[in-house]
Design an enzyme around this catalytic site. Structure first.
Site, short mmCIF file in Angstrom:
data_model
loop_
_atom_site.label_atom_id
_atom_site.label_comp_id
_atom_site.label_asym_id
_atom_site.label_seq_id
_atom_site.Cartn_x
_atom_site.Cartn_y
_atom_site.Cartn_z
N GLU A 50 0.74 -1.29 0.04
CA GLU A 50 -0.03 0.07 0.03
C GLU A 50 0.86 1.15 0.04
OE1 GLU A 50 -0.55 -3.00 1.68
OE2 GLU A 50 -2.66 -3.22 0.68
N HIS A 88 -11.01 -6.79 8.31
CA HIS A 88 -11.60 -6.65 7.03
C HIS A 88 -12.95 -5.73 7.22
CE1 HIS A 88 -9.04 -9.81 6.12
NE2 HIS A 88 -8.89 -9.32 4.84
#
Lengths: 320, 372
Positions: free
Chosen positions: A60, A127
Site C-alpha cells: 500500500e 476486513h
C-alpha cells in the site's frame, strides 16, 4: 438515468471520468485482469489498457507513494485499497507525504484513495474497519463517504477532479444491497450534507451505511425525524448540521466506527460549542464500542449500531 | 425536606366538569398560607370560585400559570407544610423573590432545570418557564411545552395598535370633544364625480378647504393653552391599513390643489401608506383631518380629533333618500336625492357649537352648489 447498485455506480463514475479525462488512471491490487476484489474495475483493463488500469504488488505504501508522484506531475490517480483496513500500511505516504505536499512545497496532489470499508458480513477485525477518523485528523486530506448510488458516482467524480488528496470511503455492505437512479454521464456531487428526510422533532446525523440504519429506525416512529446524511466529513458541512439542530433541538449522532474520536464525536463537539442555546436535550451518540470487530456473526451484530438500538435512542430523546 | 409538601389540585366542581382554568393566584411562591385561606381563583364553564388552601404552610411553587386550563386533579401548586415552614420563610425573607423557595427544595429543582433552548425561547418571549407545565420525562419543561404556552398566550397588540390606542385615549382625555351632524344633498357632487371619474372624497375635501378658508378658527391647533391658526390648510386624510390599523398622511398646502389634484395626492399617499413607504414629513403638520369610512354603509360616527388639531370631519355613506325639495315655482315636493350625513367632532376648548354648525353649513353650501 439508469438504475444501478452502489457498486455499479462507483464503476460507472470511474469509467465515465476515465473516458472524459485521459489523465485519470487506476492502480491497486488485482484491479486489472481480476477486475478488483469487489469487481469495481471489472472490464476496465480491456477498455483502457494496462497502462491506465495498473496491477500493483501487495504494497500500500508503494501504491499511494506512486500515486502521489503521478499526481504531482499532473496525472489524476485513483488508488484502490483492497480493504480500507490495509491503508494502515500506506499511512505515511498519505498523511505525511500527500497531505502535507501543498503546505510544504505548494504542489497540488489531485489523487483519490478508494477505501472499501465497514462491517456487517463477518469480515473480522482486519476486513471490517471504518478508519475515516484517522484521516479527518490529518490536515491536508479530504474525506468523503457516500450513502446512495447517485452520490457514490458524483462524489467519486468530484474527488477525482479535486486538487487535494481525497479519501473516498465506499461501504462494502452497500455495494449490492442499495440500488437507485443514477444520472448518465459525468457530474459532481458537492461535498456538503444532504437531508435524507425532513423532520422537525429530532435530527439523526449519519453518513455511509448508517444513513440507511437511521432511515429504517425512524420510519415508523410517531414523530417527525430529520435524517442528515453528511456525505463529506472533511470538509464538514457545519452550516447544515447547525441549521438542522436549530430546527429540531434534539440530536442523535451515528457512527459505525469505533466510538472514541469518531467523526460523530467531532459533530457532537461542534453542536455543543455552537448550538448550545438550541438544545432541548443531551447530544446522544451511538457508535461501535472501542473493540475490534468480532468474526462471530452474533457478536458482530451485538457491537455494530443496530436499527433497534437507534430506534430506542430516538424514543428516549423524543420523550426527554 | 421534600417529603413534607401538600399538593393543591384542581377540584371537581360538579359531576360534568372535567377541567378548570386558573384566573388569578392570590398567593405567590414564598407566601405563607393558612389552611382554607384562598390560594387562587379558578373558573369552569359553569362557575368561578375561590380555591381554599388544603393545608397551612408556605406556597413552595406554582405549577399552573394564570390563564391555563387543566384537567380536574391536576396539581396546581405545592405547599410546604407548616411544621417545616419556619426555615423556608426565613430563607424567603433573607432572599426575596421566587428563586428562594425553589432553591431550598429537591423536587422543585427538577422543574427548574431548563434546557438551553427552553431558557432562550422563554426569555425571548418574556415567559417564566418555571411556570410552564412540562410534558417531558419527570415533568421536564420541553421546547414544545414552552412553544405551546406561547401559542396559547393571547396576542399582544401590535405596535401600531398600541400607538393608535394611546393617541385616541390622549385625545379624548385632552379635548372637550363634541360632535355635530348635518345632512347634505350630494346630487351635484355625485353627478360631477361620475363625469370626472373621481370619488366623492376629493370634492368634499375641496369644499372643506374652502370652508376652512372662510372660517379659519377650525384650521388650527391647540396645544395646551397655545392656540394657533394656520395660513395653509394641511389636510390629513385617514387611510385604513386594514387589520394593521390606520394612518393619517397629510396633504400640505392643500388649498393650492383642485379636486383632481387632491384626488391624485390622496391616491398616491394611500398607496404609499399601504406600502409602508411614508416618510415622517408625510404625516406631520396637519391642521385639519377628514375621515371617510362610509364605503361599508355606515351613516354616522363620532370621530376622535387628531391632536393637536381642533376638529375632524367625518364623511359617511351617500344614500338615496326621499327628501322634501322646493321647486322653482315655490312648490314643495318629494324627490329622490343622494344624501349624506356630515359629522364634525370639534374641541369645545377651542370653539363653540355655533361655529361648528356654521362651519358644517359652509361645507354643505359648497357641496350642494358644487359645479365642476
Amino acid at each position: 438515468m439508469s438504475e444501478l447498485t452502489y457498486l455499479q455506480a462507483i464503476s460507472d463514475g470511474l469509467r465515465d471520468e476515465m473516458r472524459a479525462d485521459e489523465r485519470v488512471f487506476v492502480l491497486g491490487e488485482d484491479v486489472g485482469v481480476f477486475g478488483g476484489a469487489f469487481k469495481v474495475t471489472d472490464g476496465m483493463v480491456e477498455e483502457f489498457g494496462a497502462g491506465r488500469v495498473m496491477d500493483t504488488p501487495l504494497a500500500e505504501a508503494g501504491i499511494i507513494g506512486a500515486a502521489v508522484g503521478a499526481a504531482v506531475v499532473g496525472l489524476r490517480p485513483v488508488c484502490e485499497m483492497q480493504f480500507a483496513d490495509f491503508i494502515a500500511c500506506g499511512f505515511d505516504q498519505l498523511v505525511n507525504v500527500a497531505g502535507k505536499m501543498h503546505y510544504r512545497q505548494g504542489l497540488a496532489v489531485p489523487m483519490v484513495v478508494r477505501l472499501p470499508s465497514g462491517g456487517g458480513f463477518s469480515g473480522g477485525p482486519f476486513h471490517s474497519q471504518n478508519p475515516e477518523a484517522w484521516f479527518m485528523h490529518a490536515p491536508g486530506l479530504k474525506v468523503v463517504a457516500p450513502s446512495t448510488p447517485e452520490d457514490a458516482k458524483g462524489l467519486l467524480i468530484a474527488a477525482i477532479r479535486d486538487p487535494n488528496p481525497v479519501v473516498y470511503l465506499e461501504h462494502k455492505k452497500l455495494y449490492r444491497s442499495i440500488k437507485g437512479e443514477v444520472p448518465d454521464g459525468t457530474y459532481e456531487t458537492p461535498m456538503t450534507a444532504r437531508t435524507a428526510r425532513e423532520g422537525t422533532d429530532l435530527t439523526v446525523i449519519a453518513y455511509g451505511a448508517m444513513v440507511h440504519v437511521a432511515l429504517e429506525a425512524t420510519q415508523d416512529l410517531d414523530a417527525s425525524v430529520e435524517v442528515l446524511d453528511l456525505r463529506s466529513l472533511v470538509p464538514l458541512d457545519e452550516h447544515a448540521i447547525l441549521t438542522s439542530v436549530a430546527k429540531t433541538s434534539k440530536v442523535l449522532v451515528l457512527d459505525e466506527a469505533n466510538q472514541t474520536c469518531a467523526a460523530g464525536a467531532q459533530v457532537a463537539a461542534l453542536i455543543a460549542e455552537h448550538a448550545f442555546e438550541d438544545l432541548d436535550g443531551p447530544v446522544r451518540r451511538i457508535a461501535t464500542p472501542d473493540i475490534p470487530i468480532p468474526f462471530s456473526p452474533s457478536l458482530e451484530q451485538a457491537v455494530l449500531p443496530s436499527v433497534e438500538r437507534v430506534r430506542e435512542a430516538c424514543r428516549e430523546l423524543l420523550d426527554y | 425536606m421534600s417529603s413534607s409538601t401538600t399538593d393543591v389540585t384542581m377540584p371537581q366542581m360538579g359531576v360534568s366538569v372535567t377541567e378548570g382554568t386558573v384566573i388569578a393566584w392570590a398567593k405567590q411562591p414564598g407566601d405563607e398560607v393558612q389552611a382554607d385561606e384562598t390560594i387562587c381563583e379558578i373558573s369552569t364553564d359553569k362557575i368561578d370560585t375561590d380555591l381554599p388552601a388544603p393545608a397551612a404552610g408556605t406556597l413552595a411553587e406554582i405549577l399552573v400559570p394564570v390563564g391555563q386550563t387543566v384537567p380536574v386533579g391536576t396539581t396546581l401548586a405545592r405547599i410546604e407544610n407548616a411544621d417545616r415552614a419556619g426555615g423556608a420563610i426565613g430563607d424567603a425573607s433573607a432572599a426575596p423573590g421566587a428563586e428562594a423557595p425553589r432553591s431550598t427544595t429537591g423536587p422543585a429543582r427538577s422543574h427548574a432545570r431548563l434546557s438551553p433552548v427552553v431558557q432562550r425561547i422563554a426569555q425571548e418571549h418574556n415567559i417564566d418557564a418555571t411556570q410552564v407545565r412540562g410534558t417531558g420525562r419527570g415533568g421536564r419543561v420541553r421546547k414544545q411545552d414552552v412553544l405551546a404556552q406561547i401559542e396559547r398566550r393571547p396576542d399582544t397588540l401590535s405596535r401600531i395598535r398600541r400607538t393608535i390606542g394611546e393617541h385616541m385615549k390622549r385625545s379624548l382625555d385632552t379635548a372637550a370633544t363634541c360632535t355635530t351632524w348635518m345632512e347634505a344633498d350630494m346630487t351635484r357632487v355625485e353627478a360631477s364625480r361620475k363625469t370626472r371619474g373621481l370619488t366623492a372624497l376629493p370634492i368634499v375635501a375641496r369644499c372643506t378647504i374652502d370652508a376652512l378658508r372662510e372660517l379659519p378658527a377650525l384650521n388650527a391647533t391647540l396645544d395646551g393653552e397655545r392656540y394657533e391658526r394656520s395660513e395653509d390648510v394641511n389636510l390629513g386624510i385617514a387611510v385604513s391599513l386594514g387589520e394593521d390599523g390606520l394612518i393619517v398622511p397629510v396633504i400640505h398646502r392643500a388649498q393650492e390643489l383642485s379636486a383632481e389634484g387632491l384626488a391624485t395626492r390622496i391616491k398616491e399617499l394611500a398607496r404609499r401608506a399601504r406600502a409602508n413607504d411614508l416618510n415622517p414629513d408625510d404625516v406631520r403638520g396637519g391642521t385639519f383631518t377628514i375621515t371617510n369610512p362610509g364605503q361599508f354603509g355606515s351613516l354616522m360616527a363620532t370621530p376622535i380629533i387628531n391632536q393637536p388639531q381642533v376638529a375632524i370631519l367625518d364623511l359617511e355613506a351617500i344614500v338615496k333618500r326621499p327628501v322634501v325639495v322646493t321647486g322653482d315655482d315655490g312648490q314643495d315636493m318629494i324627490a329622490i336625492r343622494p344624501q349624506t350625513i356630515l359629522g364634525l367632532s370639534w374641541d369645545h376648548r377651542a370653539l363653540d357649537g355655533a361655529l361648528a354648525a356654521q362651519f358644517l353649513a359652509a361645507v354643505r353650501r359648497r357641496i350642494e352648489a358644487w359645479h365642476g
